[in-house]
Design a protein around this motif. Structure first.
Motif, PDB file in Angstrom:
ATOM      1  N   GLY A 187       0.796  -1.214   0.000  1.00  0.00           N
ATOM      2  CA  GLY A 187       0.000   0.000   0.000  1.00  0.00           C
ATOM      3  C   GLY A 187       0.832   1.270   0.000  1.00  0.00           C
ATOM      4  O   GLY A 187       0.297   2.353  -0.136  1.00  0.00           O
ATOM      5  N   ALA A 188       2.155   1.131   0.150  1.00  0.00           N
ATOM      6  CA  ALA A 188       2.986   2.323   0.246  1.00  0.00           C
ATOM      7  C   ALA A 188       3.095   3.054  -1.079  1.00  0.00           C
ATOM      8  O   ALA A 188       3.313   4.248  -1.126  1.00  0.00           O
ATOM      9  N   ILE A 189       2.948   2.336  -2.209  1.00  0.00           N
ATOM     10  CA  ILE A 189       3.076   2.956  -3.512  1.00  0.00           C
ATOM     11  C   ILE A 189       2.184   2.192  -4.473  1.00  0.00           C
ATOM     12  O   ILE A 189       2.116   0.972  -4.435  1.00  0.00           O
ATOM     13  N   ASN A 190       1.478   2.875  -5.296  1.00  0.00           N
ATOM     14  CA  ASN A 190       0.568   2.208  -6.216  1.00  0.00           C
ATOM     15  C   ASN A 190       1.289   1.767  -7.481  1.00  0.00           C
ATOM     16  O   ASN A 190       2.251   2.408  -7.921  1.00  0.00           O
ATOM     17  N   ALA A 191       0.792   0.680  -8.087  1.00  0.00           N
ATOM     18  CA  ALA A 191       1.303   0.284  -9.389  1.00  0.00           C
ATOM     19  C   ALA A 191       0.917   1.350 -10.405  1.00  0.00           C
ATOM     20  O   ALA A 191      -0.085   2.053 -10.265  1.00  0.00           O
ATOM     21  N   VAL A 192       1.737   1.501 -11.446  1.00  0.00           N
ATOM     22  CA  VAL A 192       1.496   2.496 -12.480  1.00  0.00           C
ATOM     23  C   VAL A 192       1.100   1.773 -13.750  1.00  0.00           C
ATOM     24  O   VAL A 192       1.878   0.968 -14.277  1.00  0.00           O
ATOM     25  N   TYR A 193      -0.114   2.035 -14.216  1.00  0.00           N
ATOM     26  CA  TYR A 193      -0.583   1.390 -15.436  1.00  0.00           C
ATOM     27  C   TYR A 193      -0.831   2.451 -16.507  1.00  0.00           C
ATOM     28  O   TYR A 193      -1.504   3.448 -16.275  1.00  0.00           O
ATOM     29  N   ALA A 194      -0.279   2.226 -17.675  1.00  0.00           N
ATOM     30  CA  ALA A 194      -0.481   3.107 -18.816  1.00  0.00           C
ATOM     31  C   ALA A 194      -0.824   2.232 -20.017  1.00  0.00           C
ATOM     32  O   ALA A 194      -0.794   1.001 -19.938  1.00  0.00           O
ATOM     33  N   GLY A 234       5.506  -3.819 -11.457  1.00  0.00           N
ATOM     34  CA  GLY A 234       4.711  -2.693 -10.996  1.00  0.00           C
ATOM     35  C   GLY A 234       4.241  -1.768 -12.111  1.00  0.00           C
ATOM     36  O   GLY A 234       3.219  -1.096 -11.970  1.00  0.00           O
ATOM     37  N   VAL A 235       4.976  -1.709 -13.235  1.00  0.00           N
ATOM     38  CA  VAL A 235       4.550  -0.853 -14.348  1.00  0.00           C
ATOM     39  C   VAL A 235       3.666  -1.618 -15.327  1.00  0.00           C
ATOM     40  O   VAL A 235       3.299  -1.090 -16.378  1.00  0.00           O
ATOM     41  N   GLY A 236       3.338  -2.869 -14.987  1.00  0.00           N
ATOM     42  CA  GLY A 236       2.335  -3.568 -15.768  1.00  0.00           C
ATOM     43  C   GLY A 236       2.809  -4.690 -16.641  1.00  0.00           C
ATOM     44  O   GLY A 236       2.023  -5.254 -17.407  1.00  0.00           O
ATOM     45  N   LEU A 237       4.081  -5.064 -16.565  1.00  0.00           N
ATOM     46  CA  LEU A 237       4.566  -6.168 -17.384  1.00  0.00           C
ATOM     47  C   LEU A 237       4.215  -7.508 -16.756  1.00  0.00           C
ATOM     48  O   LEU A 237       4.329  -7.684 -15.546  1.00  0.00           O
ATOM     49  N   ASP A 238       3.789  -8.454 -17.577  1.00  0.00           N
ATOM     50  CA  ASP A 238       3.604  -9.825 -17.117  1.00  0.00           C
ATOM     51  C   ASP A 238       4.969 -10.458 -16.902  1.00  0.00           C
ATOM     52  O   ASP A 238       5.972  -9.991 -17.466  1.00  0.00           O
ATOM     53  N   PRO A 239       5.045 -11.517 -16.079  1.00  0.00           N
ATOM     54  CA  PRO A 239       6.343 -12.177 -15.858  1.00  0.00           C
ATOM     55  C   PRO A 239       7.055 -12.567 -17.144  1.00  0.00           C
ATOM     56  O   PRO A 239       8.272 -12.397 -17.261  1.00  0.00           O
ATOM     57  N   GLU A 240       6.299 -13.059 -18.140  1.00  0.00           N
ATOM     58  CA  GLU A 240       6.934 -13.451 -19.405  1.00  0.00           C
ATOM     59  C   GLU A 240       7.516 -12.234 -20.123  1.00  0.00           C
ATOM     60  O   GLU A 240       8.577 -12.313 -20.745  1.00  0.00           O
ATOM     61  N   GLU A 241       6.828 -11.100 -20.000  1.00  0.00           N
ATOM     62  CA  GLU A 241       7.326  -9.882 -20.628  1.00  0.00           C
ATOM     63  C   GLU A 241       8.571  -9.366 -19.925  1.00  0.00           C
ATOM     64  O   GLU A 241       9.471  -8.811 -20.573  1.00  0.00           O
ATOM     65  N   ALA A 281       9.627 -12.365 -11.088  1.00  0.00           N
ATOM     66  CA  ALA A 281       8.413 -11.633 -11.414  1.00  0.00           C
ATOM     67  C   ALA A 281       7.179 -12.486 -11.163  1.00  0.00           C
ATOM     68  O   ALA A 281       6.141 -11.986 -10.717  1.00  0.00           O
ATOM     69  N   THR A 282       7.265 -13.773 -11.431  1.00  0.00           N
ATOM     70  CA  THR A 282       6.145 -14.674 -11.182  1.00  0.00           C
ATOM     71  C   THR A 282       5.816 -14.717  -9.699  1.00  0.00           C
ATOM     72  O   THR A 282       4.655 -14.739  -9.294  1.00  0.00           O
ATOM     73  N   VAL A 283       6.846 -14.734  -8.857  1.00  0.00           N
ATOM     74  CA  VAL A 283       6.639 -14.735  -7.413  1.00  0.00           C
ATOM     75  C   VAL A 283       6.030 -13.419  -6.947  1.00  0.00           C
ATOM     76  O   VAL A 283       5.140 -13.381  -6.089  1.00  0.00           O
ATOM     77  N   LEU A 284       6.469 -12.317  -7.545  1.00  0.00           N
ATOM     78  CA  LEU A 284       6.034 -10.996  -7.096  1.00  0.00           C
ATOM     79  C   LEU A 284       4.650 -10.621  -7.588  1.00  0.00           C
ATOM     80  O   LEU A 284       3.915  -9.889  -6.925  1.00  0.00           O
ATOM     81  N   ALA A 285       4.257 -11.107  -8.762  1.00  0.00           N
ATOM     82  CA  ALA A 285       3.033 -10.634  -9.382  1.00  0.00           C
ATOM     83  C   ALA A 285       1.798 -11.317  -8.814  1.00  0.00           C
ATOM     84  O   ALA A 285       1.835 -12.461  -8.382  1.00  0.00           O
ATOM     85  N   ASP A 286       0.690 -10.610  -8.818  1.00  0.00           N
ATOM     86  CA  ASP A 286      -0.612 -11.199  -8.564  1.00  0.00           C
ATOM     87  C   ASP A 286      -1.598 -10.533  -9.503  1.00  0.00           C
ATOM     88  O   ASP A 286      -1.220  -9.787 -10.406  1.00  0.00           O
ATOM     89  N   SER A 287      -2.876 -10.792  -9.305  1.00  0.00           N
ATOM     90  CA  SER A 287      -3.877 -10.304 -10.255  1.00  0.00           C
ATOM     91  C   SER A 287      -4.001  -8.791 -10.273  1.00  0.00           C
ATOM     92  O   SER A 287      -4.564  -8.223 -11.196  1.00  0.00           O
ATOM     93  N   SER A 288      -3.500  -8.123  -9.268  1.00  0.00           N
ATOM     94  CA  SER A 288      -3.644  -6.671  -9.214  1.00  0.00           C
ATOM     95  C   SER A 288      -2.313  -5.949  -9.226  1.00  0.00           C
ATOM     96  O   SER A 288      -2.211  -4.808  -8.842  1.00  0.00           O
ATOM     97  N   GLY A 289      -1.263  -6.622  -9.666  1.00  0.00           N
ATOM     98  CA  GLY A 289       0.015  -5.949  -9.785  1.00  0.00           C
ATOM     99  C   GLY A 289       1.061  -6.526  -8.869  1.00  0.00           C
ATOM    100  O   GLY A 289       0.989  -7.670  -8.464  1.00  0.00           O
ATOM    101  N   SER A 290       2.044  -5.727  -8.543  1.00  0.00           N
ATOM    102  CA  SER A 290       3.159  -6.198  -7.741  1.00  0.00           C
ATOM    103  C   SER A 290       2.731  -6.462  -6.305  1.00  0.00           C
ATOM    104  O   SER A 290       2.121  -5.606  -5.665  1.00  0.00           O
ATOM    105  N   GLN A 291       3.051  -7.649  -5.794  1.00  0.00           N
ATOM    106  CA  GLN A 291       2.713  -7.976  -4.409  1.00  0.00           C
ATOM    107  C   GLN A 291       3.500  -7.085  -3.459  1.00  0.00           C
ATOM    108  O   GLN A 291       3.009  -6.649  -2.438  1.00  0.00           O
ATOM    109  N   PHE A 292       4.733  -6.801  -3.814  1.00  0.00           N
ATOM    110  CA  PHE A 292       5.565  -5.893  -3.040  1.00  0.00           C
ATOM    111  C   PHE A 292       6.055  -4.796  -3.975  1.00  0.00           C
ATOM    112  O   PHE A 292       6.534  -5.079  -5.075  1.00  0.00           O
ATOM    113  N   ALA A 293       5.953  -3.556  -3.539  1.00  0.00           N
ATOM    114  CA  ALA A 293       6.486  -2.471  -4.347  1.00  0.00           C
ATOM    115  C   ALA A 293       7.996  -2.574  -4.407  1.00  0.00           C
ATOM    116  O   ALA A 293       8.627  -3.126  -3.512  1.00  0.00           O
ATOM    117  N   PRO A 294       8.611  -2.039  -5.458  1.00  0.00           N
ATOM    118  CA  PRO A 294      10.072  -1.995  -5.489  1.00  0.00           C
ATOM    119  C   PRO A 294      10.600  -1.102  -4.374  1.00  0.00           C
ATOM    120  O   PRO A 294       9.865  -0.258  -3.848  1.00  0.00           O
TER     121      PRO A 294
END
Length: 353
Positions: free
Chosen positions: A233-240, A279-286, A303-316
């Motif tokens: 919650g400290a920083i939001n993912a950035v989606y463009a 966090g900027v919206g790339l899938d693990p494969e990307e 990235a697979t470990v970090l990602a979930d359905s709503s973005g990065s599980q942990f912010a960088p």
């Protein structure tokens, strides 16, 4: 302490070995013993890489490896970061799953043989020995392809979210048992392991003189992991509409260039890059496709470990943490106005529109 205990520290016999050993966990933590270092590594690799395997399997003896498990549980309880317990338990279970699959198909003796767990031994560990029966098959010289699992344990340890094929209405049933493939039974054992590891976590460490002393002794390690794994919650993912590498902050661009030059990044650097790219919206494969070949597989796994359905599980990590790990490089004017790499990218996108 047996090698088997170190390989499967969540076994009841392993816990008993720790309790009966002439070693005090509090004393180890107070002196920052090697088992503490391994415990820290255990947690860091679990949260950032999805495994608890040691980076160097020859660096730790049986006792240090086993004692790192209760120390890791203390650390996870002190971190107090959302999802840390779940990710840690899943990493322990995934690592155990890989070891079980290897052990069940392994032959041999000696030290390695003593460290292996038999199929029957694992079933007994989870009180499943009376609930799982092998399906008879023509050859007695290989593991059965299918088993029958009593409905109760099947419903306890399986999850419909694993897919429609796991729903009871889609399974073969006979005499109160469910037919499963060998690989599916191994998945059930992995889930049983995850629940065993999760049990009791997180627990209260502080609140007594002894607990407060433990927390104080581990504080530097806990703060280090907390800084690395910023609260979601400290920083939001950035989606463009699209990812714009030209607008990445200088620190991230530098890490990306290092991977593209063929360098294998150290732990903190690899985590920072993978978490930012997710966090900027790339899938693990990307993520794997935009970095250099030498780092693609490792960063895709992170990235697979970090990602979930709503973005990065942990912010960088924040700019302050990047500076602490000497990853803050090539600062520009925008760097003086922000406190997080994600904020840099967000403002850069806004200014470019």
């Amino acid at each position: 302490m047996r090698p088997l205990h170190a390989r499967y520290p969540f076994f009841a016999a392993a816990r008993e070995a720790v309790e009966s050993a002439d070693v005090a966990i509090a004393a180890l933590i107070a002196e920052d013993a090697p088992a503490v270092e391994r415990g820290v590594e255990r947690v860091e690799r679990a949260l950032m890489e999805g495994t608890v395997e040691p980076d160097d399997p020859y660096a730790w003896d049986t006792q240090e490896e086993l004692l790192s498990y209760p120390i890791a549980r203390i650390l996870v309880s002190l971190i107090e970061t959302p999802a840390a317990v779940d990710k840690y338990a899943r990493a322990e279970a995934d690592t155990a799953y890989e070891r079980m699959v290897d052990d069940f198909g392994a032959n041999g003796d000696g030290v390695e043989g003593e460290a292996r767990a038999s199929f029957d031994e694992v079933l007994r560990e989870f009180d499943l020995d009376g609930s799982v029966r092998a399906e008879r098959q023509a050859s007695r010289h290989r593991a059965p392809d299918h088993y029958w699992v009593d409905v109760g344990p099947y419903l306890t340890y399986s999850d419909p979210d694993w897919g429609d094929e796991w729903r009871l209405v889609n399974r073969a049933l006979a005499d109160g048992a469910v037919r499963v493939a060998r690989e599916e039974l191994y998945s059930i054992l992995r889930e049983a392991t995850r629940r065993r590891v999760s049990e009791g976590l997180p627990f209260a460490v502080r609140g007594s003189d002894a607990g407060d002393q433990l927390a104080a002794a581990l504080d530097s390690h806990v703060q280090r992991i907390r800084n690395l794994l910023s609260d979601r919650g400290a920083i939001n993912a950035v989606y463009a509409d699209s990812v714009e590498p030209d607008l990445f902050p200088p620190c991230i661009s530098a890490l990306l260039e290092r991977t593209q030059d063929g360098e294998s990044l150290p732990n903190e650097a690899a985590f920072s890059l993978a978490a930012f790219l997710v966090g900027v919206g790339l899938d693990p494969e990307e993520v794997g496709s935009v970095v250099g070949d030498a780092s693609a597989e490792a960063l895709e796994k992170r990235a697979t470990v970090l990602a979930d359905s709503s973005g990065s599980q942990f912010a960088p990590p924040s700019c302050e943490t990047m500076q602490a790990y000497d990853l803050c490089v090539n600062r520009d004017d925008r760097c003086d106005t922000i406190a997080h790499p994600m904020a840099y990218y967000e403002t850069a996108i806004d200014d470019a529109e």
